[in-house]
Design a protein around this motif. Structure first.
Motif, PDB file in Angstrom:
ATOM      1  N   MET A 163       1.000  -0.955  -0.135  1.00 15.05           N
ATOM      2  CA  MET A 163       0.190  -0.342   0.122  1.00 15.05           C
ATOM      3  C   MET A 163       0.894   0.993   0.096  1.00 15.05           C
ATOM      4  O   MET A 163       1.906   1.523   0.037  1.00 15.05           O
ATOM      5  N   LEU A 164       0.523   2.356  -0.983  1.00 18.55           N
ATOM      6  CA  LEU A 164       1.034   3.544  -1.072  1.00 18.55           C
ATOM      7  C   LEU A 164       1.689   4.101   0.619  1.00 18.55           C
ATOM      8  O   LEU A 164       0.437   3.926   1.503  1.00 18.55           O
ATOM      9  N   GLU A 165       2.629   4.864   0.759  1.00 17.09           N
ATOM     10  CA  GLU A 165       3.066   5.063   2.384  1.00 17.09           C
ATOM     11  C   GLU A 165       1.996   6.201   2.137  1.00 17.09           C
ATOM     12  O   GLU A 165       1.454   6.505   3.289  1.00 17.09           O
ATOM     13  N   ALA A 166       1.939   7.184   1.465  1.00 18.26           N
ATOM     14  CA  ALA A 166       0.948   8.520   1.543  1.00 18.26           C
ATOM     15  C   ALA A 166      -0.550   8.003   2.015  1.00 18.26           C
ATOM     16  O   ALA A 166      -0.831   9.050   2.283  1.00 18.26           O
ATOM     17  N   MET A 167      -1.285   7.043   1.958  1.00 15.72           N
ATOM     18  CA  MET A 167      -2.097   6.587   1.609  1.00 15.72           C
ATOM     19  C   MET A 167      -2.069   6.372   3.145  1.00 15.72           C
ATOM     20  O   MET A 167      -3.564   5.486   3.842  1.00 15.72           O
ATOM     21  N   LEU A 168      -1.125   5.950   4.516  1.00 12.10           N
ATOM     22  CA  LEU A 168      -1.141   5.452   5.646  1.00 12.10           C
ATOM     23  C   LEU A 168      -1.010   6.530   6.831  1.00 12.10           C
ATOM     24  O   LEU A 168      -1.363   7.330   6.219  1.00 12.10           O
ATOM     25  N   THR A 169      -2.050   5.761   7.344  1.00 13.40           N
ATOM     26  CA  THR A 169      -2.571   6.830   9.036  1.00 13.40           C
ATOM     27  C   THR A 169      -0.929   6.390   9.567  1.00 13.40           C
ATOM     28  O   THR A 169      -0.049   5.375   9.288  1.00 13.40           O
ATOM     29  N   PRO A 170      -0.504   7.307  10.641  1.00  8.79           N
ATOM     30  CA  PRO A 170       0.258   7.008  11.613  1.00  8.79           C
ATOM     31  C   PRO A 170       0.145   5.299  12.041  1.00  8.79           C
ATOM     32  O   PRO A 170       1.532   5.468  12.363  1.00  8.79           O
ATOM     33  N   ALA A 171      -0.533   5.657  12.142  1.00  8.92           N
ATOM     34  CA  ALA A 171      -1.144   4.448  13.132  1.00  8.92           C
ATOM     35  C   ALA A 171      -0.832   2.732  12.325  1.00  8.92           C
ATOM     36  O   ALA A 171      -0.531   2.003  13.140  1.00  8.92           O
ATOM     37  N   GLN A 172      -0.908   3.258  11.036  1.00  8.34           N
ATOM     38  CA  GLN A 172      -1.036   2.214  10.030  1.00  8.34           C
ATOM     39  C   GLN A 172       0.357   2.094   9.922  1.00  8.34           C
ATOM     40  O   GLN A 172       0.919   0.664   9.727  1.00  8.34           O
ATOM     41  N   ARG A 173       0.704   2.805  10.069  1.00  6.91           N
ATOM     42  CA  ARG A 173       2.679   2.536   9.308  1.00  6.91           C
ATOM     43  C   ARG A 173       3.070   2.372  10.675  1.00  6.91           C
ATOM     44  O   ARG A 173       4.148   1.160  10.588  1.00  6.91           O
ATOM     45  N   ALA A 174       2.244   2.112  12.159  1.00  6.90           N
ATOM     46  CA  ALA A 174       3.908   1.651  13.326  1.00  6.90           C
ATOM     47  C   ALA A 174       2.827   0.619  13.201  1.00  6.90           C
ATOM     48  O   ALA A 174       3.676  -0.692  13.109  1.00  6.90           O
ATOM     49  N   LEU A 175       1.638   0.084  12.401  1.00  4.64           N
ATOM     50  CA  LEU A 175       1.339  -1.722  12.686  1.00  4.64           C
ATOM     51  C   LEU A 175       2.155  -2.248  11.503  1.00  4.64           C
ATOM     52  O   LEU A 175       2.369  -3.302  11.781  1.00  4.64           O
ATOM     53  N   ARG A 176       2.118  -1.578  10.831  1.00  7.74           N
ATOM     54  CA  ARG A 176       3.195  -1.948   9.224  1.00  7.74           C
ATOM     55  C   ARG A 176       4.470  -2.553   9.784  1.00  7.74           C
ATOM     56  O   ARG A 176       5.218  -3.411   9.578  1.00  7.74           O
ATOM     57  N   ASP A 177       5.043  -1.434  10.674  1.00 10.23           N
ATOM     58  CA  ASP A 177       6.624  -1.573  10.832  1.00 10.23           C
ATOM     59  C   ASP A 177       6.561  -3.105  12.187  1.00 10.23           C
ATOM     60  O   ASP A 177       7.388  -3.838  11.448  1.00 10.23           O
ATOM     61  N   GLU A 178       5.496  -3.059  12.818  1.00 15.52           N
ATOM     62  CA  GLU A 178       5.273  -4.098  13.722  1.00 15.52           C
ATOM     63  C   GLU A 178       5.006  -5.473  13.425  1.00 15.52           C
ATOM     64  O   GLU A 178       6.079  -6.787  13.696  1.00 15.52           O
ATOM     65  N   VAL A 179       4.455  -5.767  12.193  1.00 18.58           N
ATOM     66  CA  VAL A 179       4.450  -6.707  11.155  1.00 18.58           C
ATOM     67  C   VAL A 179       5.947  -6.851  10.691  1.00 18.58           C
ATOM     68  O   VAL A 179       5.746  -7.740  10.446  1.00 18.58           O
ATOM     69  N   ARG A 180       6.489  -5.961  10.077  1.00 20.07           N
ATOM     70  CA  ARG A 180       7.967  -6.177   9.432  1.00 20.07           C
ATOM     71  C   ARG A 180       8.443  -6.669  10.288  1.00 20.07           C
ATOM     72  O   ARG A 180       9.701  -7.802  10.157  1.00 20.07           O
ATOM     73  N   ASP A 181       8.234  -6.486  12.121  1.00 23.17           N
ATOM     74  CA  ASP A 181       9.504  -7.254  12.424  1.00 23.17           C
ATOM     75  C   ASP A 181       9.171  -8.913  13.143  1.00 23.17           C
ATOM     76  O   ASP A 181      10.293  -9.063  12.868  1.00 23.17           O
ATOM     77  N   LEU A 182       8.219  -8.944  12.440  1.00 21.43           N
ATOM     78  CA  LEU A 182       7.770  -9.699  12.910  1.00 21.43           C
ATOM     79  C   LEU A 182       8.194 -11.630  11.842  1.00 21.43           C
ATOM     80  O   LEU A 182       8.959 -12.131  11.242  1.00 21.43           O
ATOM     81  N   VAL A 183       7.931 -10.667  10.354  1.00 22.73           N
ATOM     82  CA  VAL A 183       8.938 -11.198   8.664  1.00 22.73           C
ATOM     83  C   VAL A 183      10.154 -11.063   9.612  1.00 22.73           C
ATOM     84  O   VAL A 183      10.081 -12.427   9.013  1.00 22.73           O
ATOM     85  N   LYS A 184      10.758 -10.108   9.595  1.00 23.71           N
ATOM     86  CA  LYS A 184      12.196 -10.351  10.153  1.00 23.71           C
ATOM     87  C   LYS A 184      12.841 -11.381  10.891  1.00 23.71           C
ATOM     88  O   LYS A 184      13.717 -12.039  10.420  1.00 23.71           O
ATOM     89  N   TRP A 185      11.757 -11.681  12.184  1.00 24.68           N
ATOM     90  CA  TRP A 185      11.541 -12.806  12.875  1.00 24.68           C
ATOM     91  C   TRP A 185      12.314 -13.851  12.465  1.00 24.68           C
ATOM     92  O   TRP A 185      12.366 -14.960  12.870  1.00 24.68           O
ATOM     93  N   VAL A 186      10.725 -14.293  11.443  1.00 28.13           N
ATOM     94  CA  VAL A 186      10.837 -15.507  10.869  1.00 28.13           C
ATOM     95  C   VAL A 186      12.394 -15.887  10.258  1.00 28.13           C
ATOM     96  O   VAL A 186      12.835 -14.700   8.876  1.00 28.13           O
ATOM     97  N   PRO A 187      13.066 -17.452  10.010  1.00 22.97           N
ATOM     98  CA  PRO A 187      14.048 -17.561  10.197  1.00 22.97           C
ATOM     99  C   PRO A 187      13.933 -18.264   8.278  1.00 22.97           C
ATOM    100  O   PRO A 187      13.257 -18.554   8.161  1.00 22.97           O
ATOM    101  N   ARG A 188      15.127 -17.395   7.489  1.00 19.12           N
ATOM    102  CA  ARG A 188      15.414 -18.329   6.470  1.00 19.12           C
ATOM    103  C   ARG A 188      15.601 -19.428   6.295  1.00 19.12           C
ATOM    104  O   ARG A 188      15.041 -20.101   5.407  1.00 19.12           O
ATOM    105  N   GLN A 189      16.005 -20.426   7.243  1.00 16.84           N
ATOM    106  CA  GLN A 189      15.773 -21.488   7.392  1.00 16.84           C
ATOM    107  C   GLN A 189      14.483 -22.272   7.554  1.00 16.84           C
ATOM    108  O   GLN A 189      14.376 -23.235   7.053  1.00 16.84           O
ATOM    109  N   LEU A 190      13.598 -21.951   8.524  1.00 15.72           N
ATOM    110  CA  LEU A 190      12.170 -21.964   8.200  1.00 15.72           C
ATOM    111  C   LEU A 190      11.553 -21.688   6.637  1.00 15.72           C
ATOM    112  O   LEU A 190      10.773 -23.376   6.441  1.00 15.72           O
TER     113      LEU A 190
END
Length: 281
Positions: A1-28
């Motif tokens: 989703m385009l950055e300009a369309m996101l609210t501050p709360a949605q950007r924060a949520l996106r960053d939370e989910v990105r942290d989850l994605v980074k947590w997933v091991p490549r080996q998994l």
């Protein structure tokens, strides 16, 4: 989703989910694709620990009370992990939709907190050997015997089947009624169904391995009548409502996968040379 369309709360949520994605091991992901891991329960548990499952559901059950746009933002980020992990992430939203919309207060209190906290994992059993899109052609039967229903039949291509504790199952309860008026929806608990519910791993599907996709066979599986979702013969309404998260989550995850594929292709094009120059030139 385009950055300009996101609210501050949605950007924060996106960053939370990105942290989850980074947590997933490549080996998994590699182990899933090689069929060494058939159901990554730890991944579902981690998403639950971060309160990222069932974002749209009420806070009293463990959700965040957010909207569809917020869930799309989250699902797009999870989509970069591939089909299997994106589908497993979306299952609480799909199965939970039926419980939230059609479940009794007791059913909501019993199952939703357990699902959103990761204590119980879920799957949706819809497709059958004779068809998937022809939902109203369902042949799995459920007959009432006192305070239980007895299920017989088979479901195929059930994502998450191998690791699921609960199944949302559609079955025919009135064979004499018109196709769309004779189906009912049930929550089938794996621990209670026992040996009358057989779960088989039969689908090593390219690109979706590791998501626990399997086949369910019911042979006289006894399900308490209290596990009926909505009224008897009322599954058409459940199905139509469930198709909203079914299709929305699929589309959002596909956006993330497309983005990841484009990024990989762009990096390759910047690195690959032919005729003395980068092929992106």
């Amino acid at each position: 989703m385009l950055e300009a369309m996101l609210t501050p709360a949605q950007r924060a949520l996106r960053d939370e989910v990105r942290d989850l994605v980074k947590w997933v091991p490549r080996q998994l992901i590699l182990d899933m694709d090689d069929d060494r891991v058939r159901y990554p329960r730890g991944y579902v548990a981690e998403a639950a620990r971060r309160r990222l499952l069932g974002l749209r559901f009420p806070t009293e059950y463990g959700g965040r009370g957010l909207g569809w746009v917020d869930e799309i933002v989250a699902l797009e980020e999870v989509g970069v992990l591939g089909t299997s992990l994106a589908c497993l992430y979306s299952l609480p939203s799909i199965v939970g939709e039926a419980i939230v919309r059609f479940g009794s207060p007791e059913q909501k209190a019993r199952w939703l907190p357990a699902i959103l906290s990761g204590r119980l994992t879920v799957a949706e059993a819809l497709t059958e050997p004779r068809g998937g899109s022809d939902f109203f052609g369902t042949t799995t039967r459920a007959r009432r015997e006192g305070d239980v229903y007895v299920l017989d039949g088979q479901k195929r291509f059930v994502v998450g089947a191998e690791g699921a504790d609960l199944f949302l199952v559609y079955a025919r309860t009135d064979p004499e009624a018109r196709p769309h008026e004779g189906l009912s929806a049930f929550i089938v608990e794996r621990s209670e169904a026992g040996s009358e519910l057989r779960v088989e791993h039969v689908y090593g599907l390219m690109g979706t391995r590791g998501g626990g996709t399997g086949r369910l066979t019911f042979r006289g599986a006894r399900v308490p009548a209290t596990n009926l979702i909505g009224p008897e013969n009322g599954a058409a309404a459940v199905f139509y409502q469930m198709m909203i998260p079914e299709r929305m989550t699929s589309a959002a995850g596909a956006l993330g996968m497309a983005r990841a594929a484009l990024e990989i292709a762009a990096r390759y094009a910047d690195r690959r040379k032919a005729f003395g120059q980068r092929i992106r030139s």
